[in-house]
Write an enzyme that holds these catalytic residues in place. Structure first.
Site, PDB file in Angstrom:
ATOM      1  N   TYR A  53       0.835  -1.205   0.000  1.00 53.18           N
ATOM      2  CA  TYR A  53       0.000   0.000   0.000  1.00 53.18           C
ATOM      3  C   TYR A  53       0.875   1.262   0.000  1.00 53.18           C
ATOM      4  O   TYR A  53       1.887   1.347   0.700  1.00 53.18           O
ATOM      5  CB  TYR A  53      -0.938   0.020   1.192  1.00 53.18           C
ATOM      6  CG  TYR A  53      -2.061  -0.994   1.129  1.00 53.18           C
ATOM      7  CD1 TYR A  53      -2.307  -1.745  -0.014  1.00 53.18           C
ATOM      8  CD2 TYR A  53      -2.894  -1.196   2.226  1.00 53.18           C
ATOM      9  CE1 TYR A  53      -3.330  -2.674  -0.073  1.00 53.18           C
ATOM     10  CE2 TYR A  53      -3.931  -2.125   2.188  1.00 53.18           C
ATOM     11  CZ  TYR A  53      -4.138  -2.858   1.036  1.00 53.18           C
ATOM     12  OH  TYR A  53      -5.158  -3.776   0.992  1.00 53.18           O
ATOM     13  N   LEU A 217     -18.715  -2.071  -0.272  1.00 54.81           N
ATOM     14  CA  LEU A 217     -19.695  -1.284  -1.034  1.00 54.81           C
ATOM     15  C   LEU A 217     -19.381  -1.319  -2.527  1.00 54.81           C
ATOM     16  O   LEU A 217     -19.855  -0.488  -3.288  1.00 54.81           O
ATOM     17  CB  LEU A 217     -19.736   0.162  -0.520  1.00 54.81           C
ATOM     18  CG  LEU A 217     -20.144   0.320   0.954  1.00 54.81           C
ATOM     19  CD1 LEU A 217     -20.162   1.790   1.344  1.00 54.81           C
ATOM     20  CD2 LEU A 217     -21.493  -0.337   1.224  1.00 54.81           C
ATOM     21  N   GLY A 219     -16.699  -0.609  -4.309  1.00 57.16           N
ATOM     22  CA  GLY A 219     -16.079   0.590  -4.862  1.00 57.16           C
ATOM     23  C   GLY A 219     -16.984   1.799  -4.896  1.00 57.16           C
ATOM     24  O   GLY A 219     -16.806   2.692  -5.732  1.00 57.16           O
ATOM     25  N   GLY A 220     -17.983   1.838  -3.990  1.00 61.26           N
ATOM     26  CA  GLY A 220     -18.914   2.963  -3.937  1.00 61.26           C
ATOM     27  C   GLY A 220     -20.227   2.700  -4.646  1.00 61.26           C
ATOM     28  O   GLY A 220     -21.164   3.502  -4.536  1.00 61.26           O
ATOM     29  N   LEU A 221     -20.321   1.583  -5.367  1.00 54.72           N
ATOM     30  CA  LEU A 221     -21.543   1.264  -6.106  1.00 54.72           C
ATOM     31  C   LEU A 221     -22.764   1.206  -5.191  1.00 54.72           C
ATOM     32  O   LEU A 221     -23.860   1.622  -5.579  1.00 54.72           O
ATOM     33  CB  LEU A 221     -21.375  -0.081  -6.817  1.00 54.72           C
ATOM     34  CG  LEU A 221     -22.537  -0.541  -7.691  1.00 54.72           C
ATOM     35  CD1 LEU A 221     -22.594   0.267  -8.981  1.00 54.72           C
ATOM     36  CD2 LEU A 221     -22.417  -2.035  -8.001  1.00 54.72           C
ATOM     37  N   LEU A 222     -22.557   0.717  -3.962  1.00 53.91           N
ATOM     38  CA  LEU A 222     -23.659   0.531  -3.018  1.00 53.91           C
ATOM     39  C   LEU A 222     -23.750   1.666  -2.005  1.00 53.91           C
ATOM     40  O   LEU A 222     -24.438   1.546  -0.990  1.00 53.91           O
ATOM     41  CB  LEU A 222     -23.492  -0.806  -2.289  1.00 53.91           C
ATOM     42  CG  LEU A 222     -23.404  -2.032  -3.201  1.00 53.91           C
ATOM     43  CD1 LEU A 222     -23.022  -3.273  -2.414  1.00 53.91           C
ATOM     44  CD2 LEU A 222     -24.723  -2.244  -3.941  1.00 53.91           C
TER      45      LEU A 222
END
Length: 329
Positions: A53, A217, A219-222
């Site tokens: 990372y 989520l 990648g933000g979709l949810l």
């Protein structure tokens, strides 16, 4: 905060895991420390990172940020169950040096010492294999892990992105060698991506591994992406944008947001709360870029979804069903 056991171990961990992948690339060190302080104050005691990372020429930077946070207050380390990962190539000078990646005993020894230095700690609680290594014998991997356990450098080993059969192979080999085996599996798992339910999660449950979903989520979709787009906010990107390019998925996401709006629920919080109802799940990894995003994730811990909402979510995002029924007939 609510706590649970990490798989079959005696270790208690928070039902939310603080993911740190954004620390460095998107969140500077000062803000990263603010988020870690807030998480610890809220009772989050399970922190997850990886040696790679920071990415690219900055790989290792995230571990350094965490290490500096530990150094700022010696009491913090004893409160945190710390997990990091090994697999990616960590060769210096931007070059992919041989023997600086994967899961050979040589690389595991080198990588754990480097992580310990960056993290400014004398041990790692959960040392995770970031990917399967198709070249290194499982026996060699457990030999390396057992040495590190005896040295006190790590306490437990976990996997990430392992298929069900690999979890079984790893733990059957560990049993034969007298090793403790894997205690956790990090996998891609959320309402929009439920294939882990076929074999990965059943294998984890059979062998006593705690399941730690990443990208909870998607990648933000949810997380209310369509509502945000309509309001002129942050547009979908990455995994989320790829999913929305599919008309069928866009329709499902719209139905998801409409269902939750009907019940007065925030999509991101509901998506996390759904995972907390799933069998075998220890806790999802949340990767906040800001303290506000962490606060939203924390609210999911206390959120109880009604049977009506749970049934509606299953209707919109049905699971694949168990193996072999999911694909055999």
């Amino acid at each position: 905060m609510k706590y649970t056991q990490l798989g079959r171990t005696g270790v208690k961990v928070s039902r939310l895991v603080l993911g740190t992948m954004n620390f460095g690339p998107q969140t500077d060190e000062a803000d990263s420390h603010t988020i870690m302080n807030a998480a610890l104050d809220a009772g989050v005691n399970f922190f997850d990172t990886a040696n790679v990372y920071g990415w690219g020429e900055n790989k290792g930077r995230t571990e350094e940020i965490i290490g500096n946070w530990f150094a700022g207050d010696a009491s913090r380390r004893d409160k945190v169950v710390l997990g990091t990962k090994v697999y990616a190539n960590m060769g210096s000078d931007g070059e992919a040096w041989p023997n600086h990646d994967r899961l050979s005993a040589l690389n595991i020894r080198r990588a754990v010492d480097a992580s310990l230095k960056r993290l400014q700690t004398d041990h790692i609680d959960l040392y995770q294999f970031h990917h399967v290594d198709r070249r290194t014998p499982v026996e060699e991997i457990w030999q390396a892990i057992d040495v590190l356990v005896k040295q006190g450098k790590i306490l437990y080993a976990g996997s990430s992105n392992f298929p069900g059969w690999k979890i079984a192979q790893a733990n059957e080999t560990a049993r034969r060698l007298g090793s403790y085996g894997l205690v956790s599996e990090q996998c891609l798992y959320n309402l929009a991506e439920r294939r882990a339910e076929m074999e990965v999660i059943p294998a984890a449950q059979e062998y006593g591994l705690g399941v730690i979903p990443w990208s909870p989520l998607h990648g933000g979709l949810l997380g209310g992406v369509l509502k945000k787009e309509a309001a002129g906010g942050r547009r979908a990107s990455g995994r989320s944008a790829d999913a929305l390019a599919n008309t069928s998925m866009r329709e499902k996401v719209q139905a998801y947001e409409d269902l939750l709006d009907k019940h007065g629920l925030e999509p991101g919080e509901a998506g996390l709360a759904w995972l907390l109802t799933r069998p075998g799940v220890t806790g999802p990894i949340v990767g906040p870029r800001t303290a506000e995003q962490l606060e939203s994730a924390l609210r999911a811990i206390e959120l109880e979804l009604s049977e009506e909402v749970l049934a509606g979510l299953d209707d919109i995002f049905p699971g694949p069903g168990p193996s072999p029924e999911a694909f055999a007939w």
